[in-house]
Design a protein around this motif. Structure first.
Motif, mmCIF file in Angstrom:
data_model
loop_
_atom_site.group_PDB
_atom_site.id
_atom_site.type_symbol
_atom_site.label_atom_id
_atom_site.label_comp_id
_atom_site.label_asym_id
_atom_site.label_seq_id
_atom_site.Cartn_x
_atom_site.Cartn_y
_atom_site.Cartn_z
ATOM 1 N N ILE A 124 5.754 -1.146 1.283
ATOM 2 C CA ILE A 124 4.912 0.018 1.568
ATOM 3 C C ILE A 124 5.622 1.295 1.122
ATOM 4 C CG2 ILE A 124 3.883 1.426 3.396
ATOM 5 C CD1 ILE A 124 3.206 -1.079 4.893
ATOM 6 N N LEU A 125 4.916 2.082 0.296
ATOM 7 C CA LEU A 125 5.411 3.388 -0.132
ATOM 8 C C LEU A 125 4.929 4.453 0.849
ATOM 9 C CD1 LEU A 125 4.634 3.113 -3.961
ATOM 10 C CD2 LEU A 125 6.703 2.397 -2.746
ATOM 11 N N ARG A 126 5.593 5.609 0.847
ATOM 12 C CA ARG A 126 5.178 6.725 1.708
ATOM 13 C C ARG A 126 4.856 7.945 0.851
ATOM 14 N NH1 ARG A 126 6.350 5.671 7.045
ATOM 15 N NH2 ARG A 126 4.572 7.082 7.390
ATOM 16 N N SER A 127 3.948 8.779 1.346
ATOM 17 C CA SER A 127 3.489 9.948 0.595
ATOM 18 C C SER A 127 3.078 11.036 1.575
ATOM 19 C CB SER A 127 2.303 9.560 -0.288
ATOM 20 O OG SER A 127 1.641 10.701 -0.796
ATOM 21 N N THR A 161 0.860 -1.177 0.000
ATOM 22 C CA THR A 161 0.000 0.000 0.000
ATOM 23 C C THR A 161 0.893 1.223 0.000
ATOM 24 O OG1 THR A 161 -1.959 0.993 1.038
ATOM 25 C CG2 THR A 161 -0.215 0.272 2.511
ATOM 26 N N GLN A 162 0.272 2.386 0.144
ATOM 27 C CA GLN A 162 1.008 3.627 0.345
ATOM 28 C C GLN A 162 0.446 4.299 1.589
ATOM 29 O OE1 GLN A 162 2.756 6.602 -2.698
ATOM 30 N NE2 GLN A 162 0.612 7.218 -2.460
ATOM 31 N N ALA A 199 -3.365 8.888 0.621
ATOM 32 C CA ALA A 199 -2.128 8.192 0.270
ATOM 33 C C ALA A 199 -2.402 6.821 -0.340
ATOM 34 C CB ALA A 199 -1.241 8.052 1.512
ATOM 35 N N ASP A 200 -3.293 6.037 0.272
ATOM 36 C CA ASP A 200 -3.536 4.690 -0.254
ATOM 37 C C ASP A 200 -4.298 4.731 -1.576
ATOM 38 O OD1 ASP A 200 -5.867 5.541 0.976
ATOM 39 O OD2 ASP A 200 -5.979 3.870 2.390
ATOM 40 N N TRP A 241 -1.897 5.134 -4.571
ATOM 41 C CA TRP A 241 -0.835 4.124 -4.711
ATOM 42 C C TRP A 241 -0.668 3.794 -6.195
ATOM 43 C CZ3 TRP A 241 -1.073 -1.283 -6.068
ATOM 44 C CH2 TRP A 241 0.084 -2.022 -5.766
ATOM 45 N N SER A 274 0.542 7.558 4.398
ATOM 46 C CA SER A 274 0.883 8.957 4.551
ATOM 47 C C SER A 274 2.023 9.121 5.559
ATOM 48 C CB SER A 274 -0.341 9.737 5.028
ATOM 49 O OG SER A 274 -0.013 11.094 5.263
ATOM 50 N N PRO A 291 2.690 2.299 -7.813
ATOM 51 C CA PRO A 291 4.115 1.958 -7.908
ATOM 52 C C PRO A 291 4.555 1.752 -9.352
ATOM 53 C CG PRO A 291 2.834 0.053 -7.218
ATOM 54 C CD PRO A 291 1.898 1.231 -7.202
#
Length: 321
Positions: free
Chosen positions: A74-77, A49-50, A103-104, A107, A52, A109
């Motif tokens: 997991i990505l960050r934003s 997921t992404q 953020a999610d 997502w 925050s 990528p």
């Protein structure tokens, strides 16, 4: 990593008293609940997921880490976290979601993550499929893994987020076609196919491409449909219910954990499981969900707790013979 789950992670604010604006915050979201449940049930589990970088995103990341969920994908934003407000009712829960630009939901990528070879089950579903660009990337991830890993779909239908139910139902057939195992609640089934018997919707899912369909009915237990087999039902354990939040997510997690325990590491194996094995898989999932319901909020049990409860149930049945 044996199980991978993709989708939203959010903060659930639950009403602390009916008729007031007092809410208590909890880490949540159907995919996050399922990931935590899988990890607590003893299977190495990763979450895609992404999150925050805001204060809620930090809480979500720490919560996943504390529960042993693999967060490498997991990505960050700096986009905000998704928030959900939940009002409890005797038989179900009412939701209000704040998702736009979160953020999610964003997502996306590039390139798609490559899952490790030991990952054998991949989950998707829930409200992440209603948000772009996340929805498109999730479907591309499913397509990239189709035929290699067991793909599990749980729609977790939230009508307050769906402006056009007819269009949503049409899209759902594409999601069924991507899945090897479909898990629905009876509420999901009624929203997806109003006024029709559940077995007709199950047949639609199987015709679309699913190998197995399971519909849960809360205290009424669960039923499995497979092509060429009679429906197979299991009862729900009798427990004192404190809260139903997360029960369906825990059931879905229990299915995947028990399927792996039965050697299901490829989609074709779903069709090879006999009735007794499927009954054990569903019974394990039902017990995990029931134990979740004995506590406030989504609070899935450990593997030891489920095994202990199943053993107690077996002993009680033996004593009644």
């Amino acid at each position: 990593m044996r199980i991978a789950i993709t989708g939203e992670a959010l903060i659930d604010f639950t009403a602390s008293e009916a008729g007031t604006l007092a809410f208590l915050g909890h880490e949540g979201g159907s995919p996050l609940n399922t990931a935590v449940a899988c990890a607590r049930l003893g299977q190495p589990t990763g979450f895609l997921t992404q999150l925050s970088t805001d204060l809620f995103g930090e809480r979500l990341m720490h919560f996943l880490e504390r529960n042993g969920v693999d967060t490498r994908f997991i990505l960050r934003s700096d986009a905000p976290s998704t928030l959900a407000f939940v009002e409890r009712a005797p038989q179900t829960n009412r939701y209000a979601f704040y998702t736009r630009g979160s953020a999610d939901a964003t997502w996306a990528p590039e390139p798609l993550p490559r899952l490790p070879a030991d990952c054998r089950i991949l989950h998707f579903g829930s409200i992440a499929l209603l948000q772009e660009p996340a929805a498109t990337r999730i479907m591309e991830l499913m397509a990239a893994n189709a035929g290699d890993r067991v793909i599990v779909f749980d729609p977790n239908v939230r009508p307050s987020l769906i402006p056009d139910m007819a269009a949503y139902r049409a899209r759902a057939m594409n999601w069924f076609a991507m899945a090897d195992l479909v898990k629905l609640s009876d509420e999901d089934a009624e929203l997806l196919s109003p006024g029709r018997p559940v077995d007709m919707l199950a047949a639609d899912c199987l015709q679309a491409g699913a190998r197995a369909v399971i519909v849960t009915r809360g205290a009424g237990g669960a039923t499995l449909w497979r092509t060429g087999h009679e429906p197979l039902a299991v009862a729900a354990p009798r427990v004192k219910v404190a809260d139903t939040i997360g029960a369906g997510d825990t059931f879905t997690a229990g299915l995947s954990v028990s399927l792996l325990a039965h050697g299901v590491e490829h989609p074709a194996r779903l069709g090879e499981l006999g009735d007794d094995a499927w009954r054990e898989v569903m019974r394990f999932a039902a017990m995990a969900a029931a134990l979740n319901c004995t506590r406030e909020g989504a609070d899935p049990p450990t593997l030891e707790a489920v095994r202990g409860a199943l053993m107690q149930e077996d002993l009680a049945r033996a004593g009644n013979r």
